[in-house]
Design an enzyme around this catalytic site. Structure first.
Site, PDB file in Angstrom:
ATOM      1  N   HIS A  62     -22.248  -0.906  27.949  1.00  0.00           N
ATOM      2  CA  HIS A  62     -23.026   0.016  28.771  1.00  0.00           C
ATOM      3  C   HIS A  62     -24.513  -0.181  28.485  1.00  0.00           C
ATOM      4  O   HIS A  62     -24.904  -0.656  27.413  1.00  0.00           O
ATOM      5  CB  HIS A  62     -22.649   1.468  28.471  1.00  0.00           C
ATOM      6  CG  HIS A  62     -21.307   1.864  28.992  1.00  0.00           C
ATOM      7  ND1 HIS A  62     -20.948   3.179  29.185  1.00  0.00           N
ATOM      8  CD2 HIS A  62     -20.232   1.131  29.373  1.00  0.00           C
ATOM      9  CE1 HIS A  62     -19.723   3.243  29.653  1.00  0.00           C
ATOM     10  NE2 HIS A  62     -19.261   2.016  29.762  1.00  0.00           N
ATOM     11  N   GLU A  67     -26.839   1.955  27.740  1.00  0.00           N
ATOM     12  CA  GLU A  67     -27.334   2.685  26.573  1.00  0.00           C
ATOM     13  C   GLU A  67     -27.019   1.947  25.277  1.00  0.00           C
ATOM     14  O   GLU A  67     -27.878   1.847  24.388  1.00  0.00           O
ATOM     15  CB  GLU A  67     -26.705   4.086  26.502  1.00  0.00           C
ATOM     16  CG  GLU A  67     -26.999   4.962  27.694  1.00  0.00           C
ATOM     17  CD  GLU A  67     -25.946   4.899  28.792  1.00  0.00           C
ATOM     18  OE1 GLU A  67     -25.699   5.953  29.410  1.00  0.00           O
ATOM     19  OE2 GLU A  67     -25.383   3.813  29.041  1.00  0.00           O
ATOM     20  N   CYS A 125     -22.260   8.779  29.222  1.00  0.00           N
ATOM     21  CA  CYS A 125     -20.851   9.134  29.053  1.00  0.00           C
ATOM     22  C   CYS A 125     -20.599   9.548  27.600  1.00  0.00           C
ATOM     23  O   CYS A 125     -21.503   9.487  26.759  1.00  0.00           O
ATOM     24  CB  CYS A 125     -19.972   7.943  29.427  1.00  0.00           C
ATOM     25  SG  CYS A 125     -20.092   6.565  28.248  1.00  0.00           S
ATOM     26  N   CYS A 169     -21.404   6.708  25.039  1.00  0.00           N
ATOM     27  CA  CYS A 169     -22.843   6.490  24.855  1.00  0.00           C
ATOM     28  C   CYS A 169     -23.505   7.690  24.186  1.00  0.00           C
ATOM     29  O   CYS A 169     -24.398   7.526  23.359  1.00  0.00           O
ATOM     30  CB  CYS A 169     -23.498   6.170  26.191  1.00  0.00           C
ATOM     31  SG  CYS A 169     -22.934   4.577  26.845  1.00  0.00           S
TER      32      CYS A 169
END
Length: 156
Positions: free
Chosen positions: A58, A60, A88, A91
Site C-alpha cells: 500500500h 502508506e 485501512c 496501514c
C-alpha cells in the site's frame, strides 16, 4: 524582504495526489502517500499491490518504509503522513507502530477506513501511541481520482 513560503497541508496532499496518479498509470488503485518531517518530504509511496504481487504494498507502507530508511530509524516521531484516502487497518497499524504524530487524508473510506470511518485505530486510547487525524483535505479531488479509476475499469 521576501515572504517565507510556508508549506500547507494542501501542498503535501497535492504531493500525495501525484503519487496516486503514478499508481493509476500502472493500473493500480490510485492511492498515494507522503511522509513529512521538519517540513520536508522524506518518504513517498503509491499502491503497487498487483505489480509486486504483495498485499502489503500500500502507498502508506511504501512511504513509511522510505521515511524510516531516510531517518535510519523505524520510529518516525514528529512526522506526519499525508494520504489521498483514509488508511485501512493494516496501514493504520503501521502508522501507530512507526509512531507517526499526525495523519492527514483526503477522502474517507466508508468500506475499509481505520482512522474514523469504520474503526479508529490511530486514536485508540488502549494503544501506547496515538496519532492526530485531520480529514477531508482536498476531499473532492481525492475522491474523484478513485471514482474515475473505477468508472474506467467498469467500462472495460
Amino acid at each position: 524582504m521576501s515572504k517565507i513560503n510556508i508549506k500547507t497541508d494542501e501542498y503535501y496532499l497535492k504531493e500525495a495526489i501525484k503519487e496516486a496518479k503514478k499508481a493509476a498509470k500502472i493500473d493500480e488503485v490510485p492511492v498515494g502517500a507522503v511522509v513529512v518531517c521538519d517540513n520536508r518530504i522524506i518518504g513517498r509511496g503509491y499502491n503497487q499491490n498487483i505489480k509486486l504481487n504483495d498485499p502489503t504494498a500500500h502507498a502508506e507502507v511504501a512511504a513509511i518504509k522510505k521515511a524510516a530508511k531516510h531517518l535510519g530509524n523505524y520510529r518516525l516521531n514528529n512526522c506526519k503522513i499525508y494520504v489521498t484516502i483514509e488508511p485501512c487497518a493494516m496501514c493504520a497499524g503501521a502508522i501507530v507502530w512507526a509512531r507517526i504524530s499526525e495523519v492527514i487524508f483526503g477522502a474517507y473510506d466508508e468500506k475499509a477506513g481505520a482512522c474514523g470511518s469504520i474503526f479508529n485505530v490511530v486514536e485508540n486510547k488502549k494503544l501506547n501511541h496515538r496519532a492526530k487525524v485531520v480529514s477531508g483535505i482536498l476531499e473532492k479531488e481525492c475522491r474523484a481520482l478513485l471514482q474515475d479509476f473505477f468508472r474506467k475499469k467498469r467500462k472495460r
